[in-house]
Design a protein around this motif. Structure first.
Motif, PDB file in Angstrom:
ATOM      1  N   MET A 133       0.821  -1.211   0.000  1.00  0.00           N
ATOM      2  CA  MET A 133       0.000   0.000   0.000  1.00  0.00           C
ATOM      3  C   MET A 133       0.856   1.261   0.000  1.00  0.00           C
ATOM      4  O   MET A 133       0.438   2.313  -0.477  1.00  0.00           O
ATOM      5  N   SER A 134       2.074   1.164   0.571  1.00  0.00           N
ATOM      6  CA  SER A 134       2.908   2.357   0.665  1.00  0.00           C
ATOM      7  C   SER A 134       3.509   2.747  -0.683  1.00  0.00           C
ATOM      8  O   SER A 134       3.920   3.889  -0.860  1.00  0.00           O
ATOM      9  N   ILE A 135       3.567   1.829  -1.622  1.00  0.00           N
ATOM     10  CA  ILE A 135       4.282   2.127  -2.867  1.00  0.00           C
ATOM     11  C   ILE A 135       3.482   1.861  -4.137  1.00  0.00           C
ATOM     12  O   ILE A 135       3.747   2.465  -5.184  1.00  0.00           O
ATOM     13  N   GLY A 136       2.494   0.961  -4.074  1.00  0.00           N
ATOM     14  CA  GLY A 136       1.854   0.480  -5.302  1.00  0.00           C
ATOM     15  C   GLY A 136       0.962   1.498  -5.997  1.00  0.00           C
ATOM     16  O   GLY A 136       0.323   2.322  -5.357  1.00  0.00           O
ATOM     17  N   ASP A 137       0.940   1.437  -7.330  1.00  0.00           N
ATOM     18  CA  ASP A 137      -0.023   2.213  -8.118  1.00  0.00           C
ATOM     19  C   ASP A 137      -1.228   1.335  -8.435  1.00  0.00           C
ATOM     20  O   ASP A 137      -2.355   1.803  -8.478  1.00  0.00           O
ATOM     21  N   HIS A 138      -0.936   0.054  -8.689  1.00  0.00           N
ATOM     22  CA  HIS A 138      -1.996  -0.917  -8.970  1.00  0.00           C
ATOM     23  C   HIS A 138      -1.706  -2.185  -8.182  1.00  0.00           C
ATOM     24  O   HIS A 138      -0.556  -2.453  -7.828  1.00  0.00           O
ATOM     25  N   PHE A 139      -2.760  -2.955  -7.951  1.00  0.00           N
ATOM     26  CA  PHE A 139      -2.634  -4.146  -7.108  1.00  0.00           C
ATOM     27  C   PHE A 139      -3.393  -5.298  -7.743  1.00  0.00           C
ATOM     28  O   PHE A 139      -4.512  -5.113  -8.207  1.00  0.00           O
ATOM     29  N   VAL A 140      -2.751  -6.466  -7.720  1.00  0.00           N
ATOM     30  CA  VAL A 140      -3.440  -7.681  -8.147  1.00  0.00           C
ATOM     31  C   VAL A 140      -3.259  -8.697  -7.023  1.00  0.00           C
ATOM     32  O   VAL A 140      -2.139  -8.949  -6.589  1.00  0.00           O
ATOM     33  N   VAL A 141      -4.375  -9.210  -6.522  1.00  0.00           N
ATOM     34  CA  VAL A 141      -4.304 -10.222  -5.473  1.00  0.00           C
ATOM     35  C   VAL A 141      -4.639 -11.568  -6.097  1.00  0.00           C
ATOM     36  O   VAL A 141      -5.684 -11.732  -6.721  1.00  0.00           O
ATOM     37  N   LEU A 142      -3.718 -12.528  -5.929  1.00  0.00           N
ATOM     38  CA  LEU A 142      -3.957 -13.883  -6.421  1.00  0.00           C
ATOM     39  C   LEU A 142      -4.387 -14.775  -5.270  1.00  0.00           C
ATOM     40  O   LEU A 142      -3.898 -14.626  -4.150  1.00  0.00           O
ATOM     41  N   GLY A 143      -5.278 -15.697  -5.549  1.00  0.00           N
ATOM     42  CA  GLY A 143      -5.670 -16.715  -4.566  1.00  0.00           C
ATOM     43  C   GLY A 143      -5.958 -17.999  -5.321  1.00  0.00           C
ATOM     44  O   GLY A 143      -6.720 -17.988  -6.282  1.00  0.00           O
ATOM     45  N   HIS A 144      -5.304 -19.077  -4.938  1.00  0.00           N
ATOM     46  CA  HIS A 144      -5.484 -20.370  -5.604  1.00  0.00           C
ATOM     47  C   HIS A 144      -5.439 -20.247  -7.123  1.00  0.00           C
ATOM     48  O   HIS A 144      -6.264 -20.819  -7.831  1.00  0.00           O
ATOM     49  N   GLY A 145      -4.476 -19.476  -7.600  1.00  0.00           N
ATOM     50  CA  GLY A 145      -4.242 -19.397  -9.041  1.00  0.00           C
ATOM     51  C   GLY A 145      -5.146 -18.447  -9.819  1.00  0.00           C
ATOM     52  O   GLY A 145      -5.016 -18.322 -11.024  1.00  0.00           O
ATOM     53  N   LYS A 146      -6.078 -17.792  -9.089  1.00  0.00           N
ATOM     54  CA  LYS A 146      -6.984 -16.867  -9.799  1.00  0.00           C
ATOM     55  C   LYS A 146      -6.819 -15.445  -9.281  1.00  0.00           C
ATOM     56  O   LYS A 146      -6.387 -15.249  -8.147  1.00  0.00           O
ATOM     57  N   VAL A 147      -7.210 -14.488 -10.105  1.00  0.00           N
ATOM     58  CA  VAL A 147      -7.198 -13.096  -9.639  1.00  0.00           C
ATOM     59  C   VAL A 147      -8.411 -12.900  -8.726  1.00  0.00           C
ATOM     60  O   VAL A 147      -9.552 -13.035  -9.141  1.00  0.00           O
ATOM     61  N   VAL A 148      -8.130 -12.629  -7.456  1.00  0.00           N
ATOM     62  CA  VAL A 148      -9.187 -12.423  -6.462  1.00  0.00           C
ATOM     63  C   VAL A 148      -9.630 -10.965  -6.480  1.00  0.00           C
ATOM     64  O   VAL A 148     -10.791 -10.647  -6.255  1.00  0.00           O
ATOM     65  N   ALA A 149      -8.683 -10.072  -6.731  1.00  0.00           N
ATOM     66  CA  ALA A 149      -9.004  -8.648  -6.787  1.00  0.00           C
ATOM     67  C   ALA A 149      -7.950  -7.940  -7.628  1.00  0.00           C
ATOM     68  O   ALA A 149      -6.793  -8.370  -7.674  1.00  0.00           O
ATOM     69  N   SER A 150      -8.369  -6.874  -8.290  1.00  0.00           N
ATOM     70  CA  SER A 150      -7.470  -6.086  -9.103  1.00  0.00           C
ATOM     71  C   SER A 150      -7.960  -4.647  -8.983  1.00  0.00           C
ATOM     72  O   SER A 150      -9.107  -4.361  -9.305  1.00  0.00           O
ATOM     73  N   PHE A 151      -7.132  -3.784  -8.439  1.00  0.00           N
ATOM     74  CA  PHE A 151      -7.609  -2.422  -8.158  1.00  0.00           C
ATOM     75  C   PHE A 151      -6.446  -1.442  -8.162  1.00  0.00           C
ATOM     76  O   PHE A 151      -5.286  -1.853  -8.209  1.00  0.00           O
ATOM     77  N   SER A 152      -6.772  -0.152  -8.120  1.00  0.00           N
ATOM     78  CA  SER A 152      -5.745   0.882  -8.140  1.00  0.00           C
ATOM     79  C   SER A 152      -5.621   1.535  -6.773  1.00  0.00           C
ATOM     80  O   SER A 152      -6.487   1.361  -5.911  1.00  0.00           O
TER      81      SER A 152
END
Ligand SMILES: Nc1ncnc2c1ncn2[C@@H]1O[C@H](COP(=O)(O)OP(=O)(O)O)[C@@H](O)[C@H]1O
Ligand SMILES: [Mg+2]
Length: 267
Positions: free
Chosen positions: A213-232
């Motif tokens: 959170m301190s550095i990212g412009d965008h975030f992708v969270v993976l869970g069990h091989g799938k994208v769980v969330a993708s946000f800015s």
């Protein structure tokens, strides 16, 4: 003029290992001067994904685009030649070799003619030191010292400087802060910010939602091989991200279970 075409993009990438789906329909993209944080629990598929982006594995399906064009990396060298540099957890350095020899490993500067050709240690020492210091790591003052004398954060810094010096356009950092203390992790995150300001794209893999959170412009969270969330940036709080990573429900159940082990208050 910079364009909006991502340096690298994964489109619906899946990867199977002997029938087991390590990645399923994963998409992400990174543009110049952006930090994408890739988050997820152990086994989520983070390393598999970066191995695909860096030419170690081929995807089972889906595609990788480089500057908007299909890329087919047959081996890591293809990805490196395209300006994709991957730095592993401990910086991939050789502890007994000097800082500058590590910096120029595989690309040594030589002087003189055969049979008097020899390494130009002086020039390598000078350039390595200039580069490291120019990225803000001023505590390192002698690049002829062995890498083993550097702290974990300084080793990461060395690997990052090396990658940028040799022309990386996309830097992939696999858990660069996970083995570090707070101060050291901050040094590495500052370095990532500096690299971003030079227009390099960064994929930062981390378990630590606060670092992300301190550095990212965008975030992708993976869970069990799938994208769980993708946000800015700004779209979710650190607490929400932690919940997404650990699978919020599981975490709550665990907290309840641990309740019984809490020390009893003395009355
Ligand atoms: N070379 C491999 N062969 C078989 N299974 C693998 C291989 N690499 C990774 N896996 C499996 O793929 C899944 C994702 O692993 P990985 O990408 O290492 O996750 P992460 O880096 O997020 O911890 C895991 O179930 C892991 O066991
Ligand atoms: Mg991993």
């Amino acid at each position: 003029m910079s364009t909006n075409i991502p340096i690298i993009e994964a489109r619906n990438v899946s990867k199977e290992f002997a029938g087991i789906a390590a990645l399923q329909e994963v998409s992400l993209k990174v543009s110049a001067g952006e930090v994408l944080c890739l988050l997820g629990d152990n086994g989520a598929g983070k390393s598999t994904l970066i191995k695909i982006l860096s030419g170690v594995h081929a995807p089972s399906s889906g595609e990788i685009l480089l500057d908007g064009k299909p890329a087919a990396f047959r081996e890591p060298r293809d990805a490196r030649n395209a300006g994709i540099a991957t730095v592993h957890q401990y910086g991939g350095t050789v502890p007994l070799m000097s800082i500058s020899r590590n910096f120029f490993l595989g690309a040594e500067i030589v002087k003189g003619r055969w049979p008097l050709r020899r390494l130009d240690l002086q020039t390598m020492n000078r350039i390595a030191l200039e580069q490291i210091q120019s990225l803000g790591v001023r505590r390192v003052t002698d690049s002829s010292r062995p890498v083993g004398t550097l702290s974990g954060g300084q080793r990461q810094a060395l690997a990052i400087c090396r990658a940028t010096y040799f022309g990386a356009r996309l830097l992939i950092l696999d858990e660069p802060t996970s083995a570090l203390g707070v101060r050291e992790a901050t040094t590495v995150l500052k370095l990532v910010a500096e690299v971003r300001s030079r227009g390099i794209g960064v994929i930062l893999i981390t378990h630590n939602a606060h670092h992300a959170m301190s550095i990212g412009d965008h975030f992708v969270v993976l869970g069990h091989g799938k994208v769980v969330a993708s946000f800015s940036r700004g779209e979710k709080s650190a607490a929400e991200v932690v919940g997404l990573m650990a699978g919020g429900v599981e975490l709550q159940a665990l907290e309840l279970e641990l309740e019984q082990f809490k020390p009893k208050a003395v009355s």
